[in-house]
Structure formats: C-alpha cells, structure tokens
Enzyme design. Structure first.
Site, mmCIF file in Angstrom:
data_model
loop_
_atom_site.group_PDB
_atom_site.id
_atom_site.type_symbol
_atom_site.label_atom_id
_atom_site.label_comp_id
_atom_site.label_asym_id
_atom_site.label_seq_id
_atom_site.Cartn_x
_atom_site.Cartn_y
_atom_site.Cartn_z
ATOM 1 C CD GLU A 152 -30.158 9.311 19.421
ATOM 2 O OE1 GLU A 152 -31.296 9.299 19.954
ATOM 3 O OE2 GLU A 152 -29.127 9.044 20.046
ATOM 4 C CE LYS A 207 -31.145 2.601 24.592
ATOM 5 N NZ LYS A 207 -31.467 3.564 23.512
#
Length: 495
Positions: free
Chosen positions: A264, A321
C-alpha cells in the site's frame, strides 16, 4: 573450443541480462469498505480499461474473484485478521477454505499472492502469534494441491513494526515483536516470498510538517536532500527513506536477501481543514512520481536500480471507513468510475492512457520562465530539468526547432514546460525554486511546439523523458550495456 565459447558467451550474457530487464510492477488496492461502489464485474472492466495488471483485495470475496476470471489481471487475496485464529488452529479449516474460495476459480482467476493477516501489530486484539501458524497451514493446503510454487504467501505490515526508522540506516524492528517476526522472516526466506509493507509518506508529512517537507514527501525536485549521517547516502524523497529503513532493519537481523514489496502507498485527495496536504493535485503528483519511480527501476539509495513492486491505495473513495475525512478519500475514482484525477499507469507522463484526454489539473496551462527570475535561478532550473529531471532538451540545441531565440529564458521555458507536463501539470511541477510560472497562453511558435496535456509534440518526436517506463525504452536501456559487455567478452576470448 575457443570458437564454441565465443558463440556461447553472448547467449549466456543475454540470458543473464534479460533476467534484470523488467521493471517494478505497479498495482492497485481494491478496497470495498463503502456502500456506493460499482459491481465487481464493472470494476474488473475499469481495471482492464486502465491496463492495470495487478490488484490487491482484502478477503476472498467470491463475486470479486469471479469477476477477474480470464482478465489477465493478477490478484492478491487475503486472509483477514478475524480468520487467523481458525486458520492457525486447524488445518482442516484452511483446506476447506482453499477448496471453496480458491480452487473453483483458479487458474481462470490468476491468484498469485495470499496475504495472511494485515498489519497485525496495529490490530486492537493481539493476533500476532497466530500469523506464522496460519501461514504454515495455508502453505500445507497449497502443497496438497500442488500450488505452493505458484501462489506466494506473505503478510502485510505497517511501518509501525519498526521501533526506529530515521535515519534509514538505523532502521530497527520493535523488539517486542521478535517472538513472531523471526519465524515469519524465516518462513518468507524458505518460500522465496517478499516482506510486505504499507508505506505512507503522507502521514510522515502530516504528523511532522516541520521535519518533513511537502516537497520531500511528494518526490518533488525542489525537495532539500536528506543525508544519512551513518552511510552518507543521499535521500531525495521520503518513500525511499522508508523503504531503506525496512531494508536496514532486515539486514540487522541478517535477512538482507529478502525482497521488499510495498503493498500500500498513496495520497488522500481530500481531508479536513487541518489536512492541507490532502488535495487532488498532491495526490496526482505523488502517485505520478511514485509510478515513474517504480517503472524506471530507480531503486533506493541503499539498493540503486533494484526493482520494487508497489500497490497504490486505493481504487475508490470508501465512504464507510471510520476516522477523519481523509480516511475515506484515498481513491483514484469516484463510484461512477470517473477519475478523481488522471493517472498514467505507464510512468510516461500525465496523459490519460485510456482516452488521451487532457488532465483535469492542467486545464490548458503551460509552465514558462518567470520574468522576475535571476539568470542564476534560470540556469540552475534548466540544468536540473535537462539532467536529473529527465527532460529531453534536444529541441533547444543548435539547428533544432526551439534553439532560436538563443536566450536563457526561452530555453528554460521549453525545459520547464516539458517537465511540468510530464509530472502532473501542477504548481509543484512548475516551481523550479520560484523560477517557473504557469501560463494560460501556449508558448509554441513557428516549428517549436511546446508539450501540452493530452498532446505530445509531433515536431520533436523524442520529447518524453529518457526513462519513460514504456515497454520498449527499458529494454533499450538494458541492451545498450549488453553490447559493450559482449564486445569485451568476445575480444577477451579471441585474444
């Protein structure tokens, strides 16, 4: 005998060099913590349209896995932290999972990696001790069906697994994780798997803007170099410093041969008021520069020229999120699949590779030399653009289309604009220490054509950087040294 050796030597050298003639891979993370995302089959189409070849997902959702069947996209799937206990306790649990979630769709869906656990040291529940047993059980299950050589097993980590990351040469793992870390590293070496880490220069900048400049976090050429006092290595960006801190930490434990994979990395496109760095322009600049860095095999100061694979986070904004605004806004695309900002996945520049359309942030602008800039600043900017900036400055050489007028301002304008258009067409890419300014007027004249977003010069056909990341130029760069190596080797044998 000598003649046979002469004939065999070029082939041997060719094979050796070809092994190093492939760039680092760029993939994308497909997170789904949202309630407004398109169906997986639409996402698979979008990814194919963008010519993205590597995708990471965070589970083994059957609809997603099926959507990528026969697409040619390589998929990294995951065993979530919530499943680690079941996977670590009983081999039968893993065997059943493999039978139901992987085997029915493989190899039509090219599953090449399985991540067992994600950033376990950041988990609110301590599941670190379960990682290695779960990894071993997954390996055993794959071995039973003959896939242990085709599917690679690893686990992802945050930079928080280090107790120290600066300077990079002092990188060290947190000793409290030694009980699971050493067995895991041994497993990775044993199975030729990479050490996976999630790296975010954005957080380094956001958490400590007085110590980490925005330019340094964004790979900007205006960033002030950081020198590691222990090694003398010079760092021009935060990403390299973070990668090398992991490398030195691995080396300290005598695992220096482990390949590092960045699973990531990215930049948020929106944040709360105090997150001034979270903008579409900065996100575009970071990811554009990151892609170029990877496909050009720039490597890091500690390991120059070494390829590194990187997955960009994330494909979509994810509205469910938790946390502050930026947590939900790391996406490259809106839910309707339109681009939040354009990104060139080839590493060549800032043109949308699918449509060839102009980039949103450019809006028909060019970068030229500031009338207020000193000759010293102009010369320094010109030297940088035509050197480390990788701009092709052949058009401003004598007898070439942009040589006249033979003035420093004119030559600097051409070079500044070339760099600007190829690096995101934003304020950062036109700074040059204050020597560059953006202009709404096309500076092209006569046969001298300045680059513009979505349009490369036809007069100056070599206007891309020397290392564009295209499929042909890296090969040329690999085979140029090959020719000289062959000549020397053959001469040595003949003599």
């Amino acid at each position: 005998m000598a003649r046979r050796l002469v004939l065999a030597l070029p082939v041997l050298l060719l094979l050796l060099l070809v092994g190093h003639c492939h760039g680092g891979k760029i993939g994308v993370c497909y997170g789904r913590n949202a309630d407004d995302l398109p169906a997986p089959d639409k996402v698979a189409q979008l990814i194919q349209q963008q010519s993205i070849k590597y995708v990471r997902i965070y589970d083994t959702n059957i609809d997603v896995i099926k959507a990528f069947a026969n697409t040619g996209v390589e998929l990294m799937v995951a065993v979530p932290n919530s499943d680690l206990l079941a996977f670590a306790q009983y081999q039968s649990n893993v065997d059943t999972w493999l039978k139901n979630s992987i085997l029915p769709y493989y190899p039509a869906t090219m599953i090449t990696y399985i991540t067992v656990g994600a950033e376990v040291t950041e988990s609110p529940t301590n599941v670190s001790a379960l990682v290695v047993p779960a990894m071993r059980n997954v390996h055993t299950a794959l071995k039973k069906v003959g896939l242990h050589k085709k599917v690679t097993i690893s686990s992802t980590h945050s930079l928080g697994i280090l107790s120290r990351s600066f300077p990079p040469s002092a990188g060290a793992f947190n000793s409290s994780y030694a009980y699971f870390l050493k067995p895991m590293l041994e497993f990775l070496v044993e199975n030729q798997a990479p050490f996976m880490v999630d790296l975010y220069p954005y957080y380094a900048y956001q958490n400590s803007p007085s110590n980490v400049s925005l330019n340094y976090a964004l790979f900007s050429p205006q960033a002030q170099d950081v020198i590691d006092p222990n090694t003398g290595l010079v760092y021009t960006n935060m990403f390299d410093a973070q990668v090398d801190s992991i490398f030195f930490a691995l080396m300290a434990l005598n695992f220096k041969t482990l390949k590092i994979m960045v699973t990531e990395s990215g930049w948020p496109n929106k944040g709360v008021a105090k997150e001034t760095g979270a903008t579409p322009d900065n996100a575009q600049t970071y990811n554009t520069n990151l892609i170029r860095h990877v496909v050009n095999d720039s490597g890091t100061p500690a390991k120059p020229g070494e390829e590194i694979d990187v997955y960009i986070f994330s494909l979509f904004n994810e509205n469910r999120k938790p946390g502050i605004e930026s947590e939900r806004n790391w996406g490259l695309f809106f839910p309707d699949q339109s681009s939040i900002y354009s990104l060139d996945w080839t590493g060549r520049g800032n043109v949308d590779v699918m449509t060839g359309a102009n980039i949103t942030s450019s809006n028909g602008t060019w970068c030229i030399a500031s009338a207020n800039a000193s000759e010293t600043d102009l010369q320094n900017g010109l030297n940088w653009a035509c050197g480390p900036g990788n701009v092709d400055c052949s058009a401003i050489q004598p007898s070439q289309p942009c040589y006249q007028p033979d003035t420093l301002a004119s030559h600097a304008s051409y070079a500044f604009n070339s760099y600007y258009q190829q690096n995101g067409a934003n304020d950062v890419a036109c700074d040059f220490g204050g020597a560059g300014v953006r202009s709404m007027k096309d500076p092209s004249y006569d046969t001298c054509v300045y680059l513009a977003a979505g349009k490369m010069s036809t007069t100056n056909s070599t206007s891309l950087p020397a290392r564009s990341g295209s499929s042909q130029e890296p090969l040329a760069e690999c085979f140029t040294p090959l020719l000289s190596m062959l000549a020397v080797a053959i001469a040595a044998v003949i003599l």
